[in-house]
Each structure stands twice: as C-alpha cells, then as structure tokens.
Motif scaffolding. Structure first.
Motif, PDB file in Angstrom:
ATOM      1  N   GLU A 179       0.849  -1.186   0.000  1.00  0.00           N
ATOM      2  CA  GLU A 179       0.000   0.000   0.000  1.00  0.00           C
ATOM      3  C   GLU A 179       0.889   1.241   0.000  1.00  0.00           C
ATOM      4  N   THR A 180       0.733   2.079  -0.986  1.00  0.00           N
ATOM      5  CA  THR A 180       1.538   3.291  -1.077  1.00  0.00           C
ATOM      6  C   THR A 180       0.630   4.508  -1.140  1.00  0.00           C
ATOM      7  N   ASN A 181       1.233   5.647  -0.876  1.00  0.00           N
ATOM      8  CA  ASN A 181       0.452   6.878  -0.915  1.00  0.00           C
ATOM      9  C   ASN A 181       0.097   7.253  -2.350  1.00  0.00           C
ATOM     10  N   GLY A 182      -0.962   8.030  -2.476  1.00  0.00           N
ATOM     11  CA  GLY A 182      -1.348   8.562  -3.775  1.00  0.00           C
ATOM     12  C   GLY A 182      -1.022  10.040  -3.846  1.00  0.00           C
ATOM     13  N   LEU A 183      -1.269  10.639  -4.996  1.00  0.00           N
ATOM     14  CA  LEU A 183      -1.011  12.058  -5.206  1.00  0.00           C
ATOM     15  C   LEU A 183      -2.333  12.797  -5.384  1.00  0.00           C
ATOM     16  N   MET A 184      -2.506  13.863  -4.614  1.00  0.00           N
ATOM     17  CA  MET A 184      -3.725  14.669  -4.704  1.00  0.00           C
ATOM     18  C   MET A 184      -3.389  16.023  -5.316  1.00  0.00           C
ATOM     19  N   PHE A 185      -4.159  16.407  -6.333  1.00  0.00           N
ATOM     20  CA  PHE A 185      -3.911  17.640  -7.071  1.00  0.00           C
ATOM     21  C   PHE A 185      -4.986  18.664  -6.711  1.00  0.00           C
ATOM     22  N   VAL A 186      -4.534  19.851  -6.296  1.00  0.00           N
ATOM     23  CA  VAL A 186      -5.443  20.951  -5.981  1.00  0.00           C
ATOM     24  C   VAL A 186      -4.942  22.205  -6.703  1.00  0.00           C
ATOM     25  N   SER A 187      -5.776  23.240  -6.727  1.00  0.00           N
ATOM     26  CA  SER A 187      -5.472  24.399  -7.557  1.00  0.00           C
ATOM     27  C   SER A 187      -4.660  25.471  -6.851  1.00  0.00           C
ATOM     28  N   SER A 188      -4.261  25.242  -5.608  1.00  0.00           N
ATOM     29  CA  SER A 188      -3.442  26.241  -4.927  1.00  0.00           C
ATOM     30  C   SER A 188      -2.660  25.578  -3.811  1.00  0.00           C
ATOM     31  N   ALA A 189      -1.638  26.263  -3.342  1.00  0.00           N
ATOM     32  CA  ALA A 189      -0.936  25.799  -2.145  1.00  0.00           C
ATOM     33  C   ALA A 189      -1.906  25.870  -0.974  1.00  0.00           C
ATOM     34  N   LEU A 190      -1.698  25.015   0.017  1.00  0.00           N
ATOM     35  CA  LEU A 190      -2.542  25.043   1.200  1.00  0.00           C
ATOM     36  C   LEU A 190      -1.858  25.890   2.263  1.00  0.00           C
ATOM     37  N   SER A 191      -2.655  26.465   3.148  1.00  0.00           N
ATOM     38  CA  SER A 191      -2.142  27.469   4.072  1.00  0.00           C
ATOM     39  C   SER A 191      -1.441  26.829   5.264  1.00  0.00           C
ATOM     40  N   GLY A 192      -0.938  27.690   6.150  1.00  0.00           N
ATOM     41  CA  GLY A 192      -0.268  27.204   7.357  1.00  0.00           C
ATOM     42  C   GLY A 192      -1.220  26.985   8.509  1.00  0.00           C
ATOM     43  N   ASN A 193      -2.529  26.975   8.242  1.00  0.00           N
ATOM     44  CA  ASN A 193      -3.517  26.748   9.286  1.00  0.00           C
ATOM     45  C   ASN A 193      -3.698  25.243   9.475  1.00  0.00           C
ATOM     46  N   SER A 194      -3.256  24.727  10.624  1.00  0.00           N
ATOM     47  CA  SER A 194      -3.273  23.279  10.828  1.00  0.00           C
ATOM     48  C   SER A 194      -4.685  22.722  10.960  1.00  0.00           C
ATOM     49  N   SER A 195      -5.640  23.538  11.414  1.00  0.00           N
ATOM     50  CA  SER A 195      -7.023  23.054  11.543  1.00  0.00           C
ATOM     51  C   SER A 195      -7.743  23.070  10.199  1.00  0.00           C
ATOM     52  N   PHE A 196      -7.528  24.139   9.427  1.00  0.00           N
ATOM     53  CA  PHE A 196      -8.185  24.292   8.129  1.00  0.00           C
ATOM     54  C   PHE A 196      -7.134  24.720   7.110  1.00  0.00           C
ATOM     55  N   PRO A 197      -6.401  23.768   6.532  1.00  0.00           N
ATOM     56  CA  PRO A 197      -5.300  24.146   5.621  1.00  0.00           C
ATOM     57  C   PRO A 197      -5.751  24.856   4.352  1.00  0.00           C
ATOM     58  N   GLU A 198      -7.050  24.809   4.048  1.00  0.00           N
ATOM     59  CA  GLU A 198      -7.541  25.503   2.852  1.00  0.00           C
ATOM     60  C   GLU A 198      -7.924  26.948   3.157  1.00  0.00           C
ATOM     61  N   TYR A 199      -7.800  27.386   4.425  1.00  0.00           N
ATOM     62  CA  TYR A 199      -8.252  28.709   4.845  1.00  0.00           C
ATOM     63  C   TYR A 199      -7.649  29.826   3.983  1.00  0.00           C
ATOM     64  N   ASN A 200      -8.518  30.643   3.401  1.00  0.00           N
ATOM     65  CA  ASN A 200      -8.150  31.840   2.634  1.00  0.00           C
ATOM     66  C   ASN A 200      -7.143  31.550   1.524  1.00  0.00           C
ATOM     67  N   THR A 201      -7.231  30.376   0.911  1.00  0.00           N
ATOM     68  CA  THR A 201      -6.427  30.060  -0.266  1.00  0.00           C
ATOM     69  C   THR A 201      -7.315  30.158  -1.502  1.00  0.00           C
ATOM     70  N   GLU A 202      -6.693  30.148  -2.674  1.00  0.00           N
ATOM     71  CA  GLU A 202      -7.483  30.167  -3.904  1.00  0.00           C
ATOM     72  C   GLU A 202      -8.430  28.971  -3.961  1.00  0.00           C
ATOM     73  N   PHE A 203      -8.030  27.864  -3.350  1.00  0.00           N
ATOM     74  CA  PHE A 203      -8.875  26.667  -3.370  1.00  0.00           C
ATOM     75  C   PHE A 203     -10.164  26.868  -2.586  1.00  0.00           C
ATOM     76  N   SER A 204     -10.199  27.844  -1.673  1.00  0.00           N
ATOM     77  CA  SER A 204     -11.398  28.058  -0.863  1.00  0.00           C
ATOM     78  C   SER A 204     -12.157  29.331  -1.224  1.00  0.00           C
ATOM     79  N   LYS A 205     -11.621  30.143  -2.141  1.00  0.00           N
ATOM     80  CA  LYS A 205     -12.291  31.408  -2.442  1.00  0.00           C
ATOM     81  C   LYS A 205     -12.431  31.651  -3.940  1.00  0.00           C
ATOM     82  N   GLY A 206     -12.700  30.579  -4.692  1.00  0.00           N
ATOM     83  CA  GLY A 206     -12.939  30.694  -6.118  1.00  0.00           C
ATOM     84  C   GLY A 206     -13.764  29.527  -6.609  1.00  0.00           C
ATOM     85  N   LEU A 207     -13.995  29.460  -7.924  1.00  0.00           N
ATOM     86  CA  LEU A 207     -14.705  28.332  -8.528  1.00  0.00           C
ATOM     87  C   LEU A 207     -13.985  27.819  -9.775  1.00  0.00           C
TER      88      LEU A 207
END
Length: 464
Positions: A408-436
């Motif tokens: 069992e090996t890890n997979g790769l997940m692709f998202v549209s922006s870097a994730l933030s330094g917020n450990s609880s909500f890493p998508e906080y105020n990133t392009e991934f959370s404030k666009g479509l």
C-alpha cells in the motif's frame, strides 16, 4: 587516504545499483586533495542504455471534501453560472460592517443616502459579458456567533431586499467599485440614532444591523465575481450634508467590513459527478465511473487523485534503475473554452488510501522532487504545437514506491493552490477556498482525449 575498490561484472539489481552509487559518493566525499585512488575499475559505458517509456498505468479519481472552510476570506464572492461539466454553480457572500466609533454627525446635518461600496479584486469565473442581477439583504443573526464557517453554511436574512443592482461587471478594473444604494428607511434610522448620540457602541449598532449579504438572481447565468473584503474602501457609507452660509458641506460616516464568509454551492444533478457523494469526508469516484474523466474545482472542495499501480513492478525488472519520472496532464480541449479557463498552477500533496493528507505539524505534506522542493505544475500553452498541459516531476513518488516494502503506497492529490499554514483548516483563505476555477482531465481510457501520461526515463544494464 587510499581508496581501493573493484567492481566486477556481476548482475546489478536496482537496489544494489543505488546503494553502490551511494557508497561510492560517500567514500569519495571523504577524500582530500592529493589522496590516491587506485584500482577503481569502471563499467563500460556501452553496457548501459537510457530508455524512455510512457505506457505505465495511471489511475485517476475525483475526491470531494465534505466541506471547505470559507470563513474570513479576503475576497467576497457573488454570482451564478452553469458549468457544462459540473452543473449549476452559485456563490453568496455574508459579511458584517462593524461599528468602530461614533460618526460625529453635526446636529444640523441632513440625511442623503446609505450606500454599500465594494471594489473588484480582479477575480471572476464565467461570462462577464452577461448582466448580473444582485440584491442586498439584512442578516437576522450575528455571524460572529460561530467561530468557523464552511461553504455550505447560510445565515438567516430578511426576504425583502435593502437594495438591488443590475450590471455587466468589469472585474479586472481594480479602480472600479460597485455601489449598492440601500434602503433610506435603514439609512435614516442609522442617521437619526447617530445625531441623537444613541449609536455609541457595537451592541447598539447590532440592534440596528447585524450584517448584510449579496445574492444573485435565481435566473442569472453569467459569472461569479470577487470583491475585496480586507480593504478600507469596502465599506458601508452614510452620506449627509450641512447647509452653511458659504455653501454645502458633505460628509460620510463609514462602517468597515471586519467579518465575512462565502457560501459556495453546486448542483451536480445530471453531470458526470452526480454519483459523487456529498457531505461525506474524502468521498471518491473513479474516473471509470465519471465518464472517464477526473475533476478539480475550487470552492466546492473537488480534487483529483492519481495513482501509479504498476510502478512497483519495476522492482522486479532485472538490470534496470529508474532515473526520472514526469506526469503530463492535458485538460480536455473543449473544457477550456471561454469562459472556463484552467487553473494557472496545480499543487500536489501526499495522501493515504483513505484520501487523507499526510501531515507534518498539522500541515499537508506536498510531493517533493529529488532536490526536496515542493512539486507544482504550471499551465503551459504551447502555441507552436497547439498543446496545453501541466508537467509534474514525480520522481520522488517513484523513489517512495520502489523503496517501500508495503504493497500500500500513498497517492497524489492535485489541488489548484498551495494550502495554508492553518493546521485546523489548511484551505483557509487560499485560492482553493475562495474561487470556482475548475479543471477537467480525461483518463487513459477516454475515447477521444486521453489526458494523463507517465513519462519514465530509466537506465538498463545489458547483461553479458
């Protein structure tokens, strides 16, 4: 120091070759200038070949987060459009203009108007040539009663609009702001309370207005646009004037926006992702179940996963060592037609078999290349060859797979922006959370446009 080693023409497995190379490098690094190196027999370069392969299997799937943290953004989103691949999309913004200090309106002042002003922040997605119909409503609940807000949240609001505006937006004109003229009944109430010195605290302000929301008309099918939220010019303005002997003096009292969140929803009924479960953390759908396509979409939490199930077989190929590996991702051509542009950059993160991010200090771990740098893929538009694609250095993933003893090996997940330094909500105020913005990719079995190709370079030893 004298370094004496002899390499025979024995068979080199991938693992032994790697260790031999590492041992040689370490040994050589310990030598000083002038040290003697003797009896080092090298292999004949003609015994090795560098080969290329692009036929390895790449499995794609679409993964959906159960929710995306959309509270506290620096962009307010509003609008509505229909995406030919992902269905009906809409965004509604909720925010709170906050009382800071008394407005200091003169006793003889005369009320003029109440206006909400919001500058564009350059973001848009969809067709901005179509007229948008927005209405502004008063909130019935203080949004600060919750500490976190997610894309599917809503707040109760008055059905009767405080103001309406129809326009074709020019969102790239950052000097332009949209001005919503609001109810004079509300404006006069704020004015009268201020003049009577009855508006001196935020508690008194909240009794008048708990917040506002901007929503598009149900029949709109144009675009979603962004307004600045963390800017001094995004304000609720109370306009008044005083008549004096030497003319009219005009004044403005302002309330700045200090709290906000965006609701971002999509109706996937009848689309290739209709089977993708909603509100099920890390639910996934293989590309075979979604029309041989995989997707990424901001705001709604849709990500693309890639796995390389046959790479492990290279462990058992004698005399061969992989050198570099690249993943080429080509979006479906028709999916990029105006007004649906692809993300400018894609970022890659490591996930387990349950689609959970591997984390360090609570922050998702990005895929790294062999030099330890986080891997990204920039959208390339090769106009000479009429090709559009992203290219990712996934050599680090190959190293992990070949070095792992587990099946069992890890997979790769692709998202549209870097994730933030917020450990609880890493998508906080990133392009991934404030666009479509979204991306559509055909898998290797797509009937007309296979969109993923694993390009592998490896060295093989020609056994005697």
């Amino acid at each position: 120091m004298k370094l004496i080693r002899y390499f025979s023409k024995r068979v080199f497995t991938p693992v032994s070759t790697v260790f031999a190379g590492l041992y040689l490098c370490i040994s050589m690094s310990g030598c000083q200038w002038g040290d003697e190196v003797v009896a080092l027999k090298q292999q004949n370069p003609d015994d090795f070949m560098v080969l290329f392969s692009d036929t390895s299997l790449v499995k794609l799937s679409t993964v959906a987060l159960d929710s995306v943290m959309t509270g506290g953004p620096d962009r307010l989103l509003a609008g509505r459009f229909t995406d030919p691949y992902l269905g009906k999309m809409h965004a509604t913004t909720f925010f709170q203009p906050t009382f800071v200090s008394s407005l200091g309106i003169p006793d003889l002042a005369i009320y003029d108007s109440l206006v909400f002003k919001a500058p564009f922040d350059k973001y848009y997605y969809g067709d901005t040539t179509k007229v948008m119909n927005f209405s502004v409503h008063a909130l019935q609940t203080d949004i600060l009663l919750k500490s976190s807000y997610f894309n599917f949240y809503t707040t109760d609001f008055d059905a009767t609009a405080l103001g309406k505006k129809s326009f074709a937006p020019s969102p790239t004109t950052v000097t332009q702001a949209v001005r919503f003229k609001l109810s004079d009944v509300l404006g006069k109430k704020i004015f009268d309370q201020s003049v009577a010195n009855l508006l001196t605290s935020n508690e008194q302000w909240m009794d008048i207005l708990k917040g506002l929301m901007i929503v598009s008309d149900d029949k709109d099918n144009g675009s979603v646009i962004g307004f600045k939220s963390s800017n001094d010019s995004t304000v609720l303005e109370l306009h008044y004037h005083t008549a004096e002997k030497d003319g009219v003096t005009r004044g403005v009292g302002t309330f700045k926006v200090t709290a906000s969140y965006n609701q971002i929803l999509g109706d996937r009924t009848g689309t290739s992702l209709a089977k993708l479960p909603e509100y099920n953390s890390r639910a996934s759908l293989s590309s075979e179940q979604s029309g041989n396509k995989a997707f990424i979409q901001e705001g709604t939490g849709i990500m693309m996963r890639a796995d390389f199930p046959t790479v492990r077989n290279l462990k058992y190929v004698q005399y061969s060592v992989p050198n570099r590996a690249f993943l080429r991702v080509t979006p479906l051509q028709r999916s990029m037609e105006y007004p649906f542009t692809p993300p400018p950059t894609l970022h890659v993160f490591l996930v387990d078999k349950y689609n959970q991010f591997y984390k360090s200090g609570g922050i998702p771990i990005p895929l790294s290349d062999l030099a330890g740098k986080a891997v990204t893929g920039t959208y390339i538009n090769d106009m000479i060859n009429n090709k559009q694609y992203y290219l990712f250095d996934v050599s680090g993933q190959f190293t992990t797979i070949l070095a792992s003893a587990s099946e069992e090996t890890n997979g790769l997940m692709f998202v549209s922006s870097a994730l933030s330094g917020n450990s609880s909500f890493p998508e906080y105020n990133t392009e991934f959370s404030k666009g479509l913005t979204r991306l559509v990719v055909g898998d290797q079995l797509h009937p007309s446009e296979p969109g993923v190709k694993l390009e592998l370079y490896y060295t093989t030893y020609k056994a005697p």
